[in-house]
Scaffold this active site. Structure first.
Site, mmCIF file in Angstrom:
data_model
loop_
_atom_site.group_PDB
_atom_site.id
_atom_site.type_symbol
_atom_site.label_atom_id
_atom_site.label_comp_id
_atom_site.label_asym_id
_atom_site.label_seq_id
_atom_site.Cartn_x
_atom_site.Cartn_y
_atom_site.Cartn_z
ATOM 1 N N THR A 71 37.133 2.282 84.049
ATOM 2 C CA THR A 71 37.476 0.913 84.431
ATOM 3 C C THR A 71 37.691 0.103 83.161
ATOM 4 O O THR A 71 37.073 0.373 82.128
ATOM 5 C CB THR A 71 36.381 0.289 85.314
ATOM 6 O OG1 THR A 71 36.791 -1.023 85.727
ATOM 7 C CG2 THR A 71 35.053 0.179 84.580
ATOM 8 N N HIS B 69 20.719 8.583 85.509
ATOM 9 C CA HIS B 69 19.612 9.147 84.728
ATOM 10 C C HIS B 69 18.827 10.200 85.513
ATOM 11 O O HIS B 69 17.945 10.854 84.964
ATOM 12 C CB HIS B 69 18.661 8.023 84.291
ATOM 13 C CG HIS B 69 17.985 8.288 82.975
ATOM 14 N ND1 HIS B 69 17.894 9.549 82.423
ATOM 15 C CD2 HIS B 69 17.357 7.454 82.099
ATOM 16 C CE1 HIS B 69 17.235 9.477 81.275
ATOM 17 N NE2 HIS B 69 16.906 8.213 81.053
#
Length: 421
Positions: free
Chosen positions: A342, A394
């Site tokens: 993006t 994560h």
């Protein structure tokens, strides 16, 4: 013969759609391949043309109503209009519709088709195919139809005129062309202390998708600063020749895609997803490119990006962006992404922390490229710099791996050695 206009099946998992806008009024004639209405689904928005001519005799489903697939939207009276209004257009889709200014009176065809337009190209798939066959750039054309829509007659008249008078060569582009930003939305007209406006279907889906992603992934972001000197100088040297050879201007986006591909090949966990207690590694690199529209965001996907060279990537980016803004993406064009890029830098943003596009596990945000003072060999130097931000999941990607991926990405960009011509 009266025939039905039905809500098309835009994909296997799509059960309903919303009528966004009728492009014709009752009693108006609809010509072959001319769009009749715009619909919105939970995946994409679509513009519905007819495969034959006819007259709109009845509107059954009004604007902003949601109905099931195959529901009757209206009736067409005319030879050969058929029910294929939905079936023939299930291949086409669009980004959220933007507000268009009231068109000026249509100029003569010869003037209209050669004028450079600045907005979404409005044309049917048949017109786009015809333009491609005759090498007509629709992004530089403004048609004579409703809302500047380009018709087959506009294309054929232009081709005939071009044969009579040679087209001058295109001017060399600026070294660092800035992608066109979405138009600013109209000022809010208040009728009281506050104004309640229902979300569009695409806005509801974006909202649900973003909240679900935050609930699903353990979001962490890492920021790297990258020097773009080599690439900026390369674009300055070869940008004009690139456009002369290939017929379109080069942008920075293909560089970031190619660099991401190189880094993903070294760190394949970036190109994976999570299913329960399993990590699913994806062989194909399908890179999503976020395209900002006035009322939302859509992410068309470059399928098999890892197998494409620089020119193929650049062409695909141009094609997907144009079809996103002209409402001609297919459902398949926005599915199957494995990594997303993006670019808030288009609007001047230096950096942002993007939300992961589920079920992916990472997304790259590209900031604005600006000249900044940096230290080189113990001296202050001015260099074109950009901030790159990787948001990653994560749960399966450790911070060390994310930083190693970004270091590899930085190295490719700062030491660019791939030919672009």
């Amino acid at each position: 013969m009266a025939t039905k206009v039905i809500m098309p099946q835009m994909g296997e998992s799509i059960a309903e759609g919303t009528v966004v806008k009728w492009l014709k009024k009752v009693g108006e004639r609809v010509e072959r391949d001319e769009p009749l209405l715009e619909i919105s689904t939970d995946k994409v928005d679509a513009e519905i043309p007819l495969p034959a001519s006819g007259v709109l005799t009845e509107i059954v489903v009004t604007e902003n109503q949601t109905v099931e697939v195959n529901a009757v939207l209206g009736w067409i009276d005319g030879e050969g209009a058929g029910q294929a209004a939905g079936a023939a257009t299930a291949e086409t889709a669009k980004a959220p519709p933007a507000s268009l200014p009231t068109p000026a009176p249509a100029p003569p065809v010869s003037a209209a088709i050669t004028a450079a337009g600045a907005g979404p190209v409005r044309s049917s798939p048949v017109v786009q195919k015809l333009a491609a066959e005759h090498n007509v750039d629709l992004t530089k054309a403004r048609g004579t139809g409703q809302d500047g829509r380009i018709s087959k007659k506009d294309i054929l008249d232009y081709v005939a005129q071009r044969k009579a008078s040679p087209t001058p060569p295109p001017a060399a582009p600026a070294a660092a062309a800035t992608p066109t930003a979405a138009p600013a939305s109209a000022p809010m007209a208040f009728t009281g202390p506050s104004q309640v406006v229902p979300m569009t279907p695409i806005r509801r889906q974006i909202a649900e998708h973003m909240v679900a992603s935050r609930r699903t992934s353990a979001h962490v972001s890492t920021v790297f600063e990258v020097e773009m000197t080599r690439i900026v100088e390369l674009m300055a040297r070869q940008g004009g020749e690139f456009e002369r050879r290939h017929g379109f201007k080069i942008t920075y986006t293909p560089f970031f895609i190619r660099a991401s591909i190189a880094a993903i090949k070294d760190f394949p966990i970036i190109n994976s997803s999570v299913e329960g207690a399993n990590i699913v590694y994806k062989r194909d690199l399908n890179i999503g490119i976020a395209v900002a529209m006035e009322t939302g965001l859509i992410v068309p996907v470059i399928k098999g990006a890892g197998e494409k060279n620089f020119l193929e990537v650049a062409r695909t980016v141009k094609d997907l962006a144009e079809r996103a803004r002209s409402k001609h993406l297919s459902v398949d064009d926005v599915q199957g992404g494995t990594f997303t890029i993006t670019n808030p830098g288009v609007f001047g943003g230096l950096l942002g922390t993007p939300i992961i596009n589920q079920p992916q596990v990472a997304i790259l945000g590209v900031g604005a490229i600006e000249k900044r003072p940096v230290v080189r060999n113990d001296a202050i130097a001015i260099r074109p710099m950009v901030y790159l931000v990787l948001s990653f999941d994560h749960r399966i990607i450790d911070g060390a791996v994310a930083d190693q991926f970004m270091a590899r990405l930085k190295h490719v960009l700062e030491n660019w050695d791939e030919e672009i011509l």
